[in-house]
Design a protein around this motif. Structure first.
Motif, short mmCIF file in Angstrom:
data_model
loop_
_atom_site.label_atom_id
_atom_site.label_comp_id
_atom_site.label_asym_id
_atom_site.label_seq_id
_atom_site.Cartn_x
_atom_site.Cartn_y
_atom_site.Cartn_z
N TRP A 74 31.60 70.33 102.99
CA TRP A 74 30.28 70.95 103.33
C TRP A 74 29.60 71.44 102.07
CZ3 TRP A 74 30.61 75.83 100.95
CH2 TRP A 74 31.92 76.41 100.73
N LEU A 75 30.15 71.42 100.89
CA LEU A 75 29.57 71.68 99.51
C LEU A 75 28.15 70.74 99.48
CD1 LEU A 75 32.43 72.35 97.03
CD2 LEU A 75 30.88 74.17 97.79
N ARG A 76 28.44 69.65 99.99
CA ARG A 76 27.26 68.83 99.58
C ARG A 76 26.58 68.26 101.11
NH1 ARG A 76 30.59 63.96 96.43
NH2 ARG A 76 31.23 65.48 94.75
N ASP A 77 26.62 69.22 102.07
CA ASP A 77 26.07 69.12 103.33
C ASP A 77 24.61 69.55 103.20
OD1 ASP A 77 24.99 69.35 105.97
OD2 ASP A 77 27.13 69.91 106.86
N GLU A 78 23.70 68.75 103.58
CA GLU A 78 22.17 69.35 103.26
C GLU A 78 21.60 69.72 104.52
OE1 GLU A 78 20.07 65.73 102.25
OE2 GLU A 78 21.27 65.45 100.19
N GLU A 79 22.32 70.19 105.41
CA GLU A 79 21.75 70.74 106.66
C GLU A 79 22.34 72.24 107.10
OE1 GLU A 79 22.60 68.24 109.87
OE2 GLU A 79 21.22 66.48 109.05
N GLU A 80 23.25 72.66 106.15
CA GLU A 80 23.76 74.15 106.09
C GLU A 80 23.65 74.71 105.10
OE1 GLU A 80 27.93 73.94 107.26
OE2 GLU A 80 27.45 73.15 109.52
N PRO A 81 23.23 76.27 105.07
CA PRO A 81 23.14 77.11 103.92
C PRO A 81 24.51 77.50 103.37
CG PRO A 81 22.62 78.11 106.03
CD PRO A 81 22.94 76.88 106.31
N PHE A 82 24.47 78.05 102.42
CA PHE A 82 25.64 78.65 101.77
C PHE A 82 25.40 79.74 100.94
CE2 PHE A 82 24.49 75.77 98.46
CZ PHE A 82 24.60 76.23 97.19
N GLY A 83 26.56 80.57 100.65
CA GLY A 83 26.40 81.67 99.76
C GLY A 83 27.31 81.45 98.46
N LEU A 84 26.74 82.27 97.48
CA LEU A 84 27.44 82.02 96.03
C LEU A 84 27.52 83.75 95.45
CD1 LEU A 84 28.45 80.66 93.89
CD2 LEU A 84 26.34 80.18 92.94
N MET A 85 28.61 83.90 95.17
CA MET A 85 28.80 85.25 94.60
C MET A 85 29.26 85.08 93.08
SD MET A 85 30.97 88.67 95.29
CE MET A 85 29.73 89.31 96.51
N LEU A 86 28.77 85.59 92.09
CA LEU A 86 29.34 85.47 90.59
C LEU A 86 30.02 87.00 90.52
CD1 LEU A 86 26.63 83.77 88.65
CD2 LEU A 86 28.66 82.88 89.85
N ILE A 87 31.08 86.99 90.13
CA ILE A 87 32.06 88.20 89.52
C ILE A 87 32.25 88.12 87.97
CG2 ILE A 87 33.80 89.85 90.03
CD1 ILE A 87 34.13 88.29 92.60
N ARG A 88 31.70 89.14 87.25
CA ARG A 88 31.85 88.95 85.80
C ARG A 88 32.63 90.24 85.08
NH1 ARG A 88 26.14 86.41 84.11
NH2 ARG A 88 26.84 84.41 84.42
N TRP A 89 33.15 90.13 84.09
CA TRP A 89 33.81 91.31 83.28
C TRP A 89 33.98 90.61 82.02
CZ3 TRP A 89 35.95 88.03 87.06
CH2 TRP A 89 37.08 87.15 86.20
N LEU A 90 34.20 91.75 80.96
CA LEU A 90 34.59 91.02 79.64
C LEU A 90 35.76 90.42 79.41
CD1 LEU A 90 33.27 94.12 77.40
CD2 LEU A 90 32.27 91.74 77.54
N PRO A 91 35.84 89.42 79.02
CA PRO A 91 37.11 88.57 78.96
C PRO A 91 38.03 89.03 77.64
CG PRO A 91 35.39 87.15 78.09
CD PRO A 91 34.58 88.39 78.35
N GLU A 92 38.33 90.26 77.84
CA GLU A 92 39.10 90.65 76.39
C GLU A 92 40.68 90.54 76.70
OE1 GLU A 92 37.43 94.68 76.15
OE2 GLU A 92 35.70 94.11 75.19
N ASP A 93 40.89 90.67 77.95
CA ASP A 93 42.45 90.88 78.15
C ASP A 93 42.77 89.50 79.30
OD1 ASP A 93 45.01 91.37 79.08
OD2 ASP A 93 44.93 93.15 79.45
N ARG A 94 43.33 88.51 78.68
CA ARG A 94 43.66 87.29 79.35
C ARG A 94 44.45 87.93 80.96
NH1 ARG A 94 44.03 82.33 80.34
NH2 ARG A 94 45.92 81.03 81.34
N ARG A 95 45.36 88.67 80.70
CA ARG A 95 46.25 89.39 82.12
C ARG A 95 45.48 89.92 82.91
NH1 ARG A 95 50.24 93.14 78.62
NH2 ARG A 95 48.37 93.55 77.70
N LYS A 96 44.41 90.59 82.39
CA LYS A 96 43.51 91.17 83.33
C LYS A 96 42.78 90.12 84.14
CE LYS A 96 43.08 95.11 83.67
NZ LYS A 96 43.91 95.89 84.60
N THR A 97 42.21 89.10 83.55
CA THR A 97 41.71 87.89 84.07
C THR A 97 42.58 87.22 85.25
OG1 THR A 97 40.47 87.32 82.13
CG2 THR A 97 40.86 85.40 83.76
N GLU A 98 43.81 87.15 84.89
CA GLU A 98 44.60 86.39 85.79
C GLU A 98 45.08 87.58 87.16
OE1 GLU A 98 48.15 85.84 83.47
OE2 GLU A 98 47.35 84.01 82.74
#
Length: 545
Positions: free
Chosen positions: A174-198
């Motif tokens: 469905w990522l390449r389906d030209e007949e259906e819409p899709f939603g995208l969300m970006l979630i960001r934070w400062l990458p100071e702590d790898r454990r927090k990223t995980e």
């Protein structure tokens, strides 16, 4: 070979199509011919053709009625109509019958070959995708969630175009389906702590468990993207509300535990939007309009806003080496420099000091991108990277079975050798009496005004015949071949800092510098200036301490 069935009530025209057109140059062979629709159906049941080339008006049963019955027999059969001017409107009504094209009578052989070649290519693609899907689905041992994340990351960053069958095997077609819409969300934070990223990645994946149409992909040490499939009749507000609740709960949990805060932005994209374009748009949006899941907002000190300058080390460490590999792979394959080519491949995995190092999904995504880039590089030289469907299946299944970076690199090293060998043997085999003079002219005259018309005149061919036959034999258009050759030469010249880009463009046959920029970016994924900076950085990295 792709099987063709010819249907025409005019005996002379039918025989000419069967005997006078060289179908073998596009990978086709005639398995039967019929003089009316009824006879064609009987032959189709016996021979099971891939493509039916048919007249429209015929006695007993016309072409449109025959096409309906043939498609009912096998919907995958492609129909190409040959119609006189007065019949053309009638033939167009058959568009829902899997009609692949229309050629007006009197038939021009070159036009017919081009039209049928498109149908042949589609048949081959469908065969490969079907077989590849079945084998991939039955042999996948790599964690499916991991593979899904790797594919989504590549689609968003534009780093690879894996086979449709691979996407289908993990439910992401469905990522390449030209007949259906899709939603995208970006979630960001400062990458100071790898454990927090995980922790963030783990919690988000946990909250999305069971939602097969929502995929969480870590883009870098400070960013996660969530893609959400939306059917055409889906309620957009409900989709956004679901993601808002998910991120709000996650943000509140992190804030309560450690004062750690997130920021995010969600957008819906209409049908036909490429994931790469959606990610580019969302990444560059200004801070206004950001989704703020927690009531207190994202006012944590030092937080980087979406669209604001990102911290050093934020982007994926694999992106630049992949872009360099895409730019240089055709040249290195043409030169037969396996050592340098594999060095470029290893560089794509050499990111041990990066914030997103040792991420299994990143390793998998890099490997998929590398394989796609290498296969595309072989095709850009006018050769097929795989000898058939079985070999392509072995290639992709062998890669997705690997469970470590070492295994992925070892598998890719084997394919570097195989692709380099195919480029060598393919170059030798393809230097036939037709292609050899064309390549010689391009090599001698690329710096001057060079067109399909001028080459055709030199070789005493019509431009249409020259272009169609070259593409049928090599898989690329002659114009693309000329531009790719010029771009490859320009890459060598860009390593000389004393040459300006205008001078390099002129030496490679481009009087128009903006057009040179356009062609260079089309074939390498970056501008000449960006490539020059990348080369300069690579040269400094390789300089001994």
């Amino acid at each position: 070979m792709i099987k063709l069935l010819i249907v025409d009530d005019e005996t002379a025209e039918r025989r000419a199509l069967c005997r006078s057109v060289d179908w073998s140059i596009i990978g086709g062979e005639v398995v039967g011919d019929a003089w009316n629709g009824k006879q064609a159906i009987e032959l189709a049941m016996q021979t099971r053709p891939d493509i039916v080339i048919t007249d429209v008006k015929m006695p007993v049963m016309d072409g449109v009625e025959m096409a309906k019955k043939v498609c009912a027999l096998d919907p995958s059969i492609k129909i190409v109509f040959c119609s006189a001017y007065e019949d053309f409107g009638y033939a167009r009504e058959a568009a829902n019958l899997n009609a692949f094209g229309y050629v007006l009578k009197p038939i021009d052989d070159e036009e017919l070959l081009r039209t049928v070649k498109k149908a042949v290519d589609k048949c081959i693609e469908e065969r490969m995708q079907g077989a590849l899907f079945e084998r991939l689905k039955s042999s996948l041992t790599l964690s499916e969630p991991l593979l899904r994340e790797a594919i989504v990351r590549n689609e968003l960053l534009g780093l690879g175009r894996e086979p449709e069958a691979l996407l289908r095997s993990v439910g992401l077609d469905w990522l390449r389906d030209e007949e259906e819409p899709f939603g995208l969300m970006l979630i960001r934070w400062l990458p100071e702590d790898r454990r927090k990223t995980e922790e963030i990645k783990s919690l988000l994946s946990e909250r999305l468990t069971g939602r097969t149409e929502a995929v969480c992909a870590q883009i870098s040490a400070g960013e996660i993207a969530v893609t959400l499939r939306l059917h055409a009749n889906a309620v957009a507000d409900e989709a956004q509300a679901m993601l808002e609740r998910t991120v709000r709960g996650l943000d509140e949990r992190l804030a309560k535990a450690s004062g750690f805060r997130l920021e995010s932005l969600f957008r819906l994209y209409p049908a036909g939007t490429a994931p790469e374009e959606a990610y580019r748009q969302l990444s560059s949006e200004p801070d206004e309009g950001r989704l703020r899941p927690a009531d207190s907002g994202f006012a944590a000190a030092g937080a980087a806003g979406i669209g604001a300058p990102l911290p050093e080390g934020y982007s994926s460490a694999a992106a630049d080496p992949l872009l360099r590999l895409r730019a240089e792979a055709p040249r290195l394959l043409r030169q037969g420099d396996e050592g340098a080519l594999y060095s470029r491949v290893r560089a794509c995995f050499r990111h041990a000091d990066a914030p997103d190092a040792d991420d299994p999904a990143l390793e998998c995504g890099v490997a998929l991108s590398v394989l796609t880039i290498l296969a595309d590089a072989v095709r850009s030289l006018g050769f097929e990277p795989f000898s058939g469907i079985d070999e392509e299946i072995v290639c992709w299944t062998g890669l997705v079975r690997q469970r470590s970076a070492d295994g992925l690199q070892s598998c890719l090293e084997e394919w570097v050798r195989a692709f380099a060998g195919k480029a060598r043997t393919g170059k030798e085999a393809s230097e036939d009496s037709f292609l050899k003079p064309i390549r010689r002219i391009v090599g001698e005259r690329y710096a001057s005004t060079l067109t399909v018309e001028s080459i055709a005149q030199s070789l005493h061919f019509t431009p249409n015949y020259l272009g169609a036959t070259f593409k049928a034999k090599t898989g690329v258009s002659l114009n693309d071949y000329i531009n790719k050759y010029r771009v490859t030469v320009s890459m060598g010249l860009l390593r000389d800092p004393s040459l300006g880009i205008y001078e390099i463009a002129r030496r490679c046959g481009y009087e128009n510098t903006p057009y040179f920029h356009k062609m260079f970016k089309k074939h390498t994924g970056m501008t000449p200036g960006e490539y020059r900076l990348l080369e300069r950085g690579a040269a400094e990295d390789e300089r001994p301490d």
